[in-house]
Design an enzyme around this catalytic site. Structure first.
Site, PDB file in Angstrom:
ATOM      1  CD  GLU A  33      28.104  78.767  68.330  1.00  0.00           C
ATOM      2  OE1 GLU A  33      29.194  79.101  68.027  1.00  0.00           O
ATOM      3  OE2 GLU A  33      27.406  77.870  67.611  1.00  0.00           O
ATOM      4  NE  ARG A 257      14.490  75.973  62.604  1.00  0.00           N
ATOM      5  CZ  ARG A 257      15.682  76.723  62.477  1.00  0.00           C
ATOM      6  NH1 ARG A 257      16.730  76.093  61.901  1.00  0.00           N
ATOM      7  NH2 ARG A 257      16.146  77.922  62.714  1.00  0.00           N
ATOM      8  CE  LYS A 267      22.180  81.211  67.660  1.00  0.00           C
ATOM      9  NZ  LYS A 267      22.960  81.069  69.123  1.00  0.00           N
TER      10      LYS A 267
END
Length: 553
Positions: A33, A257, A267
């Protein structure tokens, strides 16, 4: 003969799919994104997706998940493309979820026509209440049984901008009693009157991630849609949409992850650090962003090696940042040119030298036979580090002291004869003699010394600012530490040395060069450098001193 590396579980799936003939070739995607800069966790995903395609002769698309116009920007798009290319990968096609807005809208219409979606006027709070809990089933919305015709009209009006943000949403009609909360009539479209970085003001309804993602995968014929473990509960919905729409059956697979010590990988948290001034932008060398690591001097091969070493697992774990630093050191040791820089200078006068400049030769990199040598000026005025001299030395002190000898790297042996002090007793300079017969490479003096010092010629030295970066956080597991994560910031993560002295070769080197400052660490030139003043960032120390310091404290 080296042992062949075993396959990770995703590679096993790919090989089985290719062997069975399920696919003739594979297609993967990296779908960020564009609402922030990529970090080291994304590097793991990039290496996995592009690596799979490279290994098995497939292709990888770079697809921007730009379904939220409020947080997205072309600045982030550009930075993401730069980072992927810098890591060494090239995508087959550059795509955007916004490329598919018309198709996705059409998919939503199909669901309405099949009686599998409805427009809901409930507030976000009411919808949350309707969802129930993991142990209690949800309740149906009072708008769930609207007719297909009414839903078609209302959804068209939503697109036309008739309603305000939050006034209506489109929900999939699945099962409010489903054990998986994500299957309890999820929202698939919401109203957002916001300017989009690519489509402008064309749209005021935008698909939710869960609706856009699987369908975008299907549109692109993605065979293996790889994501992180938190998307496991979303998989059922991913498959439900594909099945109901009868489109290409992309499959989702999940891996762990990257979680790393002394680091944040969110983020949202990284944006806080930037906006609240804890760091100097997204590319601050203390950040876990790829652009920050790049500015700090980390190399793409070192990051790829790190991602390869940590592997692909099915369970979350905490990776020691020391492993990343080890990979960086390993690569820099092979490629970094050696240079001498004095951080805290003490002047040395060579009293028996005639004052003329002599050019000495020193190897650029002992690990690289093709790196060649460089010229270093030697004169009667030198700088050494202050802490390389001790007026009253301890028994096993092998650096410079009154009456004691040391070798100057790639130069001569010198002996300290006199210590000069100012009126208050501070040492201002040392008077030394050098042994002309002790020149490195042709030493006939017969003198053996145990200490070797780095130095620069005072008459030829280049001024430089040196920034010594350390870890941004003081605690190992920042994500699970008590209190606000910002409470654990290491206030000593940056030390600036404003007036270091460097050998003149540094002023002529390329900005892309990597350096080992002898006895100091690995460094790179910062973007703040000017021809008048060089600025260097410490990439990593020569050895891992952090662990030792933490044990002392």
């Amino acid at each position: 003969m080296s042992e062949e590396k075993s396959l990770n579980f995703i590679e096993e799936i790919v090989e089985a799919d290719l062997k069975s003939g399920k696919y003739s070739s594979i297609v993967t995607r990296f779908p960020p994104e564009p609402n922030g800069y990529l970090h080291i966790g994304h590097a793991k995903s990039i290496c996995l997706n592009f690596g799979l395609a490279l290994k098995y002769g497939g292709k990888t698309n770079l697809r921007f998940d730009d379904t939220n116009p409020v947080t997205e920007d072309t600045e982030y798009v550009d930075s993401i493309k730069d980072d992927v290319r810098w890591l060494g990968f090239e995508w087959a096609e550059e795509r955007y979820a916004s490329d598919y807005f018309e198709q996705l809208y059409g998919f939503a219409v199909q669901l309405i026509q099949k009686g599998l979606a409805y427009v809901d006027d409930s507030t976000s709070e009411e919808i949350a209440m309707q969802k129930g809990t993991p142990t209690q089933p949800g309740t149906n919305s009072p708008f769930r049984d609207r007719s297909v015709e009414e839903n078609m009209t209302l959804f068209a009006e939503m697109r036309d901008g008739k309603y305000k943000d939050g006034e209506k949403v489109l929900r999939a009609k699945i099962d409010m009693g489903h054990v998986n909360m994500h299957m309890r009539d999820p929202i698939i479209y919401r109203i957002k009157h916001a300017h989009h970085h690519r489509t402008g003001d064309t749209w005021c309804v935008y698909p939710m991630y869960d609706f856009a993602h699987g369908q975008s995968d299907a549109i692109e014929n993605i065979t293996h849609s790889v994501c992180t473990l938190e998307f496991i509960p979303h998989r059922a919905l991913y498959e439900w949409f594909i099945e109901q729409l009868g489109i290409f059956p992309s499959k989702q697979y999940e891996f762990a992850r990257l979680n790393m010590t002394y680091t944040v990988m969110s983020k949202r948290k990284l944006l806080q650090l930037v906006n609240e001034g804890f760091v100097n932008g997204w590319d601050d060398p203390r950040m876990s962003t790829i652009s920050g690591m790049r500015r700090r001097g980390y190399t793409a091969p070192a990051i790829r090696e790190f991602c390869d070493r940590i592997g692909i697992a099915k369970r979350d774990n905490l990776i020691d940042v020391g492993l990343l630093e080890f990979c960086v050191r390993e690569h820099l040791n092979k490629i970094a040119v050696r240079r001498m820089v004095v951080f805290d200078p003490l002047k040395v006068i060579i009293t028996n030298h005639n004052g003329e400049t002599e050019m000495l030769s020193s190897e650029n990199n002992p690990e690289d036979l093709n790196a060649g040598n460089r010229d270093i000026p030697f004169s009667n005025e030198l700088f050494i580090e202050k802490d390389d001299f001790m007026e009253v030395p301890s028994k096993k002190y092998f650096r410079l002291a009154p009456g004691q000898m040391v070798r100057l790297k790639s130069a001569y042996i010198i002996r300290c004869d006199e210590v000069v002090k100012d009126a208050v007793g501070n040492i201002t300079e040392l008077h030394c003699t050098y042994i002309p017969e002790s020149k490195s490479g042709s030493d006939t003096s017969g003198i053996n010394v145990k200490g070797t010092l780095h130095w620069v010629s005072a008459k030829h030295a280049v001024h430089a600012e040196v920034r010594l970066y350390d870890r941004l956080f003081k605690v190992e597991d920042v994500g699970n530490a008590e209190g606000d994560f910002k409470d654990h910031i290491n206030t000593d993560s940056l030390e600036v040395i404003p007036n270091a002295f460097a050998e003149p070769a540094l002023a002529m080197d390329s900005a892309e060069d990597r350096y080992q400052f002898l006895r100091k660490g690995y460094f790179c030139l910062d973007k703040d450098s000017t021809p008048e003043k060089l600025v260097f960032n410490r990439t990593v120390t020569l050895k891992d001193t952090w662990a030792k310091e933490q044990k002392k404290s």
